[in-house]
Design a protein around this motif. Structure first.
Motif, short mmCIF file in Angstrom:
data_model
loop_
_atom_site.label_atom_id
_atom_site.label_comp_id
_atom_site.label_asym_id
_atom_site.label_seq_id
_atom_site.Cartn_x
_atom_site.Cartn_y
_atom_site.Cartn_z
N ALA A 199 -46.90 -26.62 -1.64
CA ALA A 199 -47.11 -25.29 -1.78
C ALA A 199 -47.43 -24.60 -0.36
N ALA A 200 -48.13 -25.07 0.65
CA ALA A 200 -48.36 -24.91 1.83
C ALA A 200 -47.26 -24.69 2.80
N LEU A 201 -46.41 -25.70 2.62
CA LEU A 201 -45.09 -25.69 3.45
C LEU A 201 -43.91 -24.76 3.00
N ARG A 202 -43.95 -24.58 1.55
CA ARG A 202 -42.88 -23.43 1.18
C ARG A 202 -43.35 -22.15 1.75
N LYS A 203 -44.63 -21.81 1.70
CA LYS A 203 -44.88 -20.47 2.49
C LYS A 203 -44.47 -20.54 3.71
N ARG A 204 -44.23 -21.39 4.71
CA ARG A 204 -43.64 -21.22 5.70
C ARG A 204 -41.98 -21.78 5.92
N ARG A 205 -41.34 -21.38 4.62
CA ARG A 205 -40.11 -21.48 4.35
C ARG A 205 -39.52 -22.84 4.67
N TRP A 206 -40.18 -23.76 4.31
CA TRP A 206 -39.50 -25.13 4.39
C TRP A 206 -38.96 -25.56 2.97
N ARG A 207 -38.05 -26.23 3.02
CA ARG A 207 -37.25 -26.82 1.87
C ARG A 207 -38.19 -28.11 1.46
N PHE B 90 -40.20 -28.52 19.28
CA PHE B 90 -40.66 -29.20 18.08
C PHE B 90 -41.95 -29.90 17.91
N ALA B 91 -42.38 -30.36 19.14
CA ALA B 91 -43.55 -30.94 19.03
C ALA B 91 -44.80 -29.71 18.80
N GLU B 92 -44.55 -28.52 19.49
CA GLU B 92 -45.49 -27.28 19.20
C GLU B 92 -45.50 -26.89 17.84
N GLU B 93 -44.24 -26.80 17.13
CA GLU B 93 -44.08 -26.42 15.83
C GLU B 93 -44.73 -27.42 14.87
N PHE B 94 -44.28 -28.65 15.21
CA PHE B 94 -44.98 -29.71 14.41
C PHE B 94 -46.48 -29.64 14.21
N LYS B 95 -47.27 -29.55 15.40
CA LYS B 95 -48.52 -29.22 15.38
C LYS B 95 -49.19 -28.03 14.49
N GLN B 96 -48.29 -27.05 14.67
CA GLN B 96 -48.70 -25.70 14.01
C GLN B 96 -48.63 -25.97 12.29
N THR B 97 -47.54 -26.56 12.00
CA THR B 97 -47.35 -26.97 10.84
C THR B 97 -48.41 -27.76 10.09
N VAL B 98 -48.67 -28.74 10.89
CA VAL B 98 -49.95 -29.65 10.37
C VAL B 98 -51.23 -28.95 10.30
N GLU B 99 -51.32 -28.07 11.45
CA GLU B 99 -52.76 -26.96 11.07
C GLU B 99 -52.71 -26.05 10.01
N ALA B 100 -51.51 -25.73 9.72
CA ALA B 100 -51.48 -24.71 8.56
C ALA B 100 -51.72 -25.44 7.42
N VAL B 101 -51.16 -26.74 7.24
CA VAL B 101 -51.52 -27.30 5.96
C VAL B 101 -52.87 -27.79 5.69
N GLU B 102 -53.51 -28.11 7.01
CA GLU B 102 -54.77 -28.52 6.93
C GLU B 102 -55.69 -27.17 6.59
N ARG B 103 -55.48 -26.08 7.30
CA ARG B 103 -56.20 -24.73 6.82
C ARG B 103 -55.89 -24.31 5.32
N VAL C 27 -44.53 -35.90 0.45
CA VAL C 27 -43.84 -34.59 0.50
C VAL C 27 -42.77 -34.66 1.72
N SER C 28 -41.70 -34.24 1.45
CA SER C 28 -40.63 -34.37 2.27
C SER C 28 -40.22 -32.86 2.24
N ALA C 29 -40.03 -32.36 3.71
CA ALA C 29 -39.58 -31.00 4.02
C ALA C 29 -38.41 -30.80 5.18
N GLU C 30 -37.66 -29.83 4.97
CA GLU C 30 -36.65 -29.93 6.05
C GLU C 30 -36.45 -28.39 6.51
N LYS C 31 -36.02 -28.16 7.44
CA LYS C 31 -35.47 -26.66 7.99
C LYS C 31 -34.12 -26.71 8.83
N GLY C 32 -33.58 -25.61 9.15
CA GLY C 32 -32.59 -25.72 10.07
C GLY C 32 -31.25 -25.59 9.69
#
Length: 521
Positions: free
Chosen positions: A150-158, A499-512, A166-171
């Motif tokens: 659910a947290a990934l879907r809010k960030r527009r991941w499939r 991508f490294a920065e985006e991955f870090k932000q995605t993990v932090e968003a999931v954690e929050r 959980v598998s998610a992709e973009k692009g």
């Protein structure tokens, strides 16, 4: 006892492939490969270069005629190769038809594959996430895989949730942009082909004045071209009268603006300029250039006067112009009735200078505006060759008649100012009355231009999406043991430095998101 042996088992002969079908199949594969499409696109760009460098009949026939005069040996060779009609030539059409076929063969399978990829779920998470380019762990009590999804879907991941992974992709917009760009190229090619088939064009040198008005019929065009699907009866009906022409020049003689004013079907005057064509119902009128048409009055030996308004073609940037004023019906003896003596015809070859120099030689104008107009005339008498039925230019004399002695020069060249008169050896005279301005117009209709414009716009959009889109995937796995643990991994599918920065932000968003869920629980 007699033993009977089984017959030997023979393997069936391999079926021999049809060489014709194999050749066709391999040829199709080569034609529809992306490498071939790129080569054809490059060839199309190279083939368009002569159309930009050399004058084209569909744009300005006068420039083509001038090129033949300036390059008498090279021009016929280029003409046989279609260099003056590049975009209507067979070889250019063959290139873009092959490109069209190649693009269709490339794009359609990619479209089907892209559609299947969009509709399919993201792939399963690999067993070893720590081997991916990006890896992280979250060692704290958080929710399960559904909360992460659910947290990934809010960030527009499939997202695809499979048990504790959980598998998610973009692009996917990157491939969408690629397909849009290639379909846009197809649209441009279709627009060009449709316009060539159902479009038409014609050029006309239009002199100012009511008696020189032009109506949109093939007979009144100086040069025209109709598409294969167009008939002369399909042309829209309208008439144009040039009422005014305003040309402004810099002190150096360079033009700064051209503006023509015309009356359409005796209506109100309408103006248009080089970059602002006249829009009519079923046609557009483009302003290509302008020049001067000297008005010459010739009075023959019997006192009969005739006036010719002869457009002269410009030969340089200062509008020095050359042309011919012909009087084939001159010197008709009133006592002999209407019989015309073909050997008593008269013509004047002229050089017009809008601003003549103060001192000779009077060979070039010093400024394109009419500040000190002068007309240099050479008189000719004899047979103009108009009755032979051989097509010729109205802007120059038939040199064959001069060479064979049927048309002879009379006297010497004479410079005339406005209002001055020259008398010939037989008592006839010629007078320079002044000039009228003319405009060179291109009248054309291209029904495919909107398709090509739309294709260009879509192509730009697709190119932006292709350049900005980045394919990437992230995976999460929830494990339970002595304490909850979430392992995350990320994989960029294309070159993506951020991508490294985006991955870090995605993990932090999931954690929050999971911390907020834990608080609510």
């Amino acid at each position: 006892m007699v033993s009977v042996q089984d017959p030997p088992v023979t393997s069936p002969r391999p079926r021999r492939a049809n060489p014709v079908l194999a050749l066709l199949r391999n040829s199709w594969r080569q034609l529809t490969s992306m490498r071939t499409a790129l080569i054809l696109l490059f060839l199309l760009a190279v083939a368009a270069i002569p159309g930009s460098v050399l004058p084209q009949r569909g744009v300005n026939i006068d420039d083509v005629d001038r090129y033949f005069v300036e390059h008498p040996d090279l021009a016929p060779v280029l003409d046989r190769l279609g260099m003056f009609e590049v975009f209507a030539s067979v070889w250019f059409s063959a290139i873009y038809l092959l490109l069209f076929t190649s693009l269709v063969g490339c794009v359609v399978p990619r479209l089907a594959e892209h559609w299947r990829a969009i509709r399919s779920a993201p792939p399963k998470a690999p067993s070893r996430l720590d081997r991916l380019p990006q890896h992280a762990t979250i060692a704290q009590a958080i929710g399960g895989a559904e909360e992460i999804g659910a947290a990934l879907r809010k960030r527009r991941w499939r997202v695809a949730v499979r048990g504790d992974t959980v598998s998610a992709e973009k692009g996917y917009l990157k491939e969408t942009g690629n397909l849009l760009f290639h379909f846009a190229l197809l649209a441009v090619i279709v627009g060009v082909g449709y316009g060539s088939s159902y479009g038409w064009h014609g050029n006309r040198l239009l002199v100012a004045g009511t008696e020189t008005a032009f109506c949109n019929t093939l007979q009144q065009f100086d040069e025209y071209g109709l598409g294969p699907r167009v008939d002369a009866a399909d042309l829209p009906r309208f008439c144009l009268e040039l009422t005014d022409f305003n040309a402004e020049f810099l002190p150096t003689g360079q033009p700064s603006s051209f503006r023509a004013t015309v009356r359409v079907d005796n209506g109100a005057p309408r103006g248009f300029s080089v970059n602002s064509p006249l829009r009519l119902d079923g046609a557009n009128v483009y302003l290509l250039g302008h020049g001067y048409a000297p008005m010459i009055r010739y009075t023959d030996r019997y006192g009969q006067a005739q006036t010719a308004i002869a457009p002269f073609l410009t030969v340089d940037g200062m509008l020095t112009s050359e042309g011919v004023a012909a009087f084939p019906d001159a010197n008709i003896d009133p006592k002999a009735g209407s019989a015309r003596d073909p050997n008593a015809q008269v013509a004047f070859e002229g050089l017009y200078l809008p601003t003549a120099p103060d001192q000779p030689p009077y060979t070039r104008s010093v400024y394109p505006e009419e500040r000190s107009p002068a007309l240099m005339l050479w008189a000719y008498r004899g047979n103009l060759g108009l009755d032979a039925g051989i097509p010729g230019s109205v802007y120059r004399l038939d040199q064959r008649q001069v060479d064979n002695g049927r048309l002879k020069r009379v006297g010497e060249a004479t410079l005339l100012r406005v209002g001055e008169r020259m008398t010939l050896d037989d008592g006839s005279s010629v007078e320079f009355l002044g000039t009228r301005e003319y405009a060179t117009l291109s009248i054309r209709y291209d029904p495919g231009e909107k398709i090509a414009l739309g294709g260009a716009a879509i192509g730009l959009l697709g190119l932006m999406l292709s350049l900005t889109g980045k394919r990437r995937r992230v995976f999460f796995r929830v494990t339970t043991g002595g304490s909850s643990l979430v392992e995350a991994g990320g994989l960029p599918r294309t070159d993506y430095s951020g991508f490294a920065e985006e991955f870090k932000q995605t993990v932090e968003a999931v954690e929050r998101a999971n911390e907020e869920g834990s608080v609510k629980r």
